[in-house]
Design an enzyme around this catalytic site. Structure first.
Site, PDB file in Angstrom:
ATOM      1  N   HIS A  94      31.429  37.440  45.217  1.00 35.53           N
ATOM      2  CA  HIS A  94      32.045  38.761  45.096  1.00 35.53           C
ATOM      3  C   HIS A  94      33.493  38.725  45.620  1.00 35.53           C
ATOM      4  O   HIS A  94      34.390  39.301  45.006  1.00 35.53           O
ATOM      5  CB  HIS A  94      31.271  39.808  45.923  1.00 35.53           C
ATOM      6  CG  HIS A  94      29.859  40.042  45.462  1.00 35.53           C
ATOM      7  ND1 HIS A  94      28.773  39.921  46.307  1.00 35.53           N
ATOM      8  CD2 HIS A  94      29.358  40.406  44.259  1.00 35.53           C
ATOM      9  CE1 HIS A  94      27.667  40.220  45.637  1.00 35.53           C
ATOM     10  NE2 HIS A  94      27.987  40.507  44.399  1.00 35.53           N
ATOM     11  N   LYS A 133      15.976  51.861  45.673  1.00 36.35           N
ATOM     12  CA  LYS A 133      15.994  50.400  45.704  1.00 36.35           C
ATOM     13  C   LYS A 133      16.002  49.933  47.154  1.00 36.35           C
ATOM     14  O   LYS A 133      16.857  50.350  47.937  1.00 36.35           O
ATOM     15  CB  LYS A 133      17.254  49.893  44.977  1.00 36.35           C
ATOM     16  CG  LYS A 133      17.221  48.432  44.640  1.00 36.35           C
ATOM     17  CD  LYS A 133      18.388  48.091  43.729  1.00 36.35           C
ATOM     18  CE  LYS A 133      18.644  46.596  43.688  1.00 36.35           C
ATOM     19  NZ  LYS A 133      19.846  46.273  42.927  1.00 36.35           N
ATOM     20  N   ARG A 162      28.464  35.484  35.792  1.00 37.58           N
ATOM     21  CA  ARG A 162      28.266  34.107  36.247  1.00 37.58           C
ATOM     22  C   ARG A 162      27.749  33.186  35.153  1.00 37.58           C
ATOM     23  O   ARG A 162      28.176  32.071  34.991  1.00 37.58           O
ATOM     24  CB  ARG A 162      27.267  34.063  37.413  1.00 37.58           C
ATOM     25  CG  ARG A 162      27.798  34.611  38.698  1.00 37.58           C
ATOM     26  CD  ARG A 162      26.686  34.903  39.642  1.00 37.58           C
ATOM     27  NE  ARG A 162      25.737  35.832  39.022  1.00 37.58           N
ATOM     28  CZ  ARG A 162      24.705  36.370  39.627  1.00 37.58           C
ATOM     29  NH1 ARG A 162      24.438  36.046  40.864  1.00 37.58           N
ATOM     30  NH2 ARG A 162      23.906  37.215  39.008  1.00 37.58           N
ATOM     31  N   SER A 196      23.250  37.512  45.833  1.00 36.28           N
ATOM     32  CA  SER A 196      22.859  38.107  47.119  1.00 36.28           C
ATOM     33  C   SER A 196      21.380  37.818  47.390  1.00 36.28           C
ATOM     34  O   SER A 196      20.981  37.569  48.528  1.00 36.28           O
ATOM     35  CB  SER A 196      23.083  39.617  47.085  1.00 36.28           C
ATOM     36  OG  SER A 196      24.427  39.907  46.869  1.00 36.28           O
TER      37      SER A 196
HETATM   38  O1  PNS Z   1      25.106  44.514  41.874  1.00 39.22           O
HETATM   39  P1  PNS Z   1      24.264  45.252  40.869  1.00 39.22           P
HETATM   40  O2  PNS Z   1      22.979  45.721  41.514  1.00 39.22           O
HETATM   41  O3  PNS Z   1      24.013  44.442  39.625  1.00 39.22           O
HETATM   42  O4  PNS Z   1      25.100  46.571  40.444  1.00 39.22           O
HETATM   43  C1  PNS Z   1      24.573  47.483  39.531  1.00 39.22           C
HETATM   44  C2  PNS Z   1      25.433  48.735  39.423  1.00 39.22           C
HETATM   45  C3  PNS Z   1      25.665  49.372  40.772  1.00 39.22           C
HETATM   46  C4  PNS Z   1      26.781  48.370  38.830  1.00 39.22           C
HETATM   47  C5  PNS Z   1      24.698  49.720  38.456  1.00 39.22           C
HETATM   48  O5  PNS Z   1      23.398  49.875  38.898  1.00 39.22           O
HETATM   49  C6  PNS Z   1      25.344  51.089  38.358  1.00 39.22           C
HETATM   50  O6  PNS Z   1      26.443  51.213  37.861  1.00 39.22           O
HETATM   51  N1  PNS Z   1      24.659  52.119  38.852  1.00 39.22           N
HETATM   52  C7  PNS Z   1      25.152  53.480  38.802  1.00 39.22           C
HETATM   53  C8  PNS Z   1      24.314  54.340  37.865  1.00 39.22           C
HETATM   54  C9  PNS Z   1      24.925  54.426  36.466  1.00 39.22           C
HETATM   55  O7  PNS Z   1      26.082  54.754  36.308  1.00 39.22           O
HETATM   56  N2  PNS Z   1      24.091  54.158  35.443  1.00 39.22           N
HETATM   57  C10 PNS Z   1      24.464  54.280  34.055  1.00 39.22           C
HETATM   58  C11 PNS Z   1      25.281  53.129  33.518  1.00 39.22           C
HETATM   59  S1  PNS Z   1      24.395  51.632  33.411  1.00 39.22           S
END
Ligand code: PNS
Length: 208
Positions: free
Chosen positions: A59, A83, A132, A170
């Site tokens: 990151h 979560k 990645r 992570s």
């Molecule tokens: O590190 P991660 O867990 O892969 O990140 C995921 C994240 C935070 C980018 C995603 O879950 C997110 O954007 N959540 C916010 C909810 C949202 O906007 N959902 C609709 C679009 S997918």
């Protein structure tokens, strides 16, 4: 030819919402042959969202690469009560703030709800995501297109981390830490200390 480039850049600046003054500067400057113009394309702020439970060197690598393109990076830490996370939202944000304490153009905040709403609320039209491997692609592709559906003005930019971090996640970092493995080179020191505290493990060095 020069005009075509100018035209293309002007479109680019339009959808990024860069100010008219900058566009005008750009147009007049472009008249000089060989002039460097990349600075005109700087986009003010990009949002880099994720769970960051915890932030890894992968990151950090993406943030540093992002700073080569954007003026500011706002790291958006997902607050998701559904979560289960090892670190609280506060802890995750604090770790990122610690790591980038000397960089005033990196900020970390928590968010809940829609990412596009968070980006808009912080005057950003750009989302960065690290990519990645091919395995990441499907999920990322779906999210990027869903975000575009929700707000067509917001773009997602995928960035590749250094090859050194292409295996890093992570989830694996937590597993290695829980089992007392060596975290050298995987996470910033601040995070390594916090992981050791959580799992009550003692630091190890690589066997080889
Ligand atoms: O590190 P991660 O867990 O892969 O990140 C995921 C994240 C935070 C980018 C995603 O879950 C997110 O954007 N959540 C916010 C909810 C949202 O906007 N959902 C609709 C679009 S997918």
């Amino acid at each position: 030819m020069m005009y075509q480039v100018a035209q293309k850049r002007r479109n680019f600046t339009n959808w990024q919402g860069i100010s008219l003054t900058k566009q005008n500067n750009f147009d007049t400057k472009l008249g000089n042959p060989g002039e460097r113009v990349h600075c005109v394309c700087m986009i003010k702020k990009a949002v880099y969202p994720g769970s960051f439970d915890p932030i890894t060197n992968g990151h950090v690598d993406i943030i540093r690469r992002g700073l080569e393109i954007f003026d500011e990076i706002l790291v958006a830490v997902l607050e998701n009560p559904k979560k289960e996370s090892l670190f609280s939202t506060k802890e995750r944000v604090a770790m990122i703030q610690d790591i980038f304490a000397d960089e005033e153009n990196v900020e970390a905040k928590s968010f809940h709800g829609l990412l596009v709403d968070f980006a808009n609320a912080h005057d950003s039209k750009m989302i960065i995501r690290g990519l990645r491997a091919i395995s990441d692609f499907e999920y990322e592709f779906q999210m990027a297109l869903m975000n575009r559906k929700l707000d067509p003005e917001i773009e997602t930019l995928f960035m590749m981390p250094s090859l050194n971090y292409s295996f890093l996640s992570s989830r694996l970092v937590k597993e290695v830490s829980m089992l007392g493995g060596c975290l050298e080179g995987l996470v910033p020191e601040e995070v390594e200390d916090k992981l050791r505290d959580k799992y009550k493990t003692t630091p190890k060095t690589n066997l080889k």
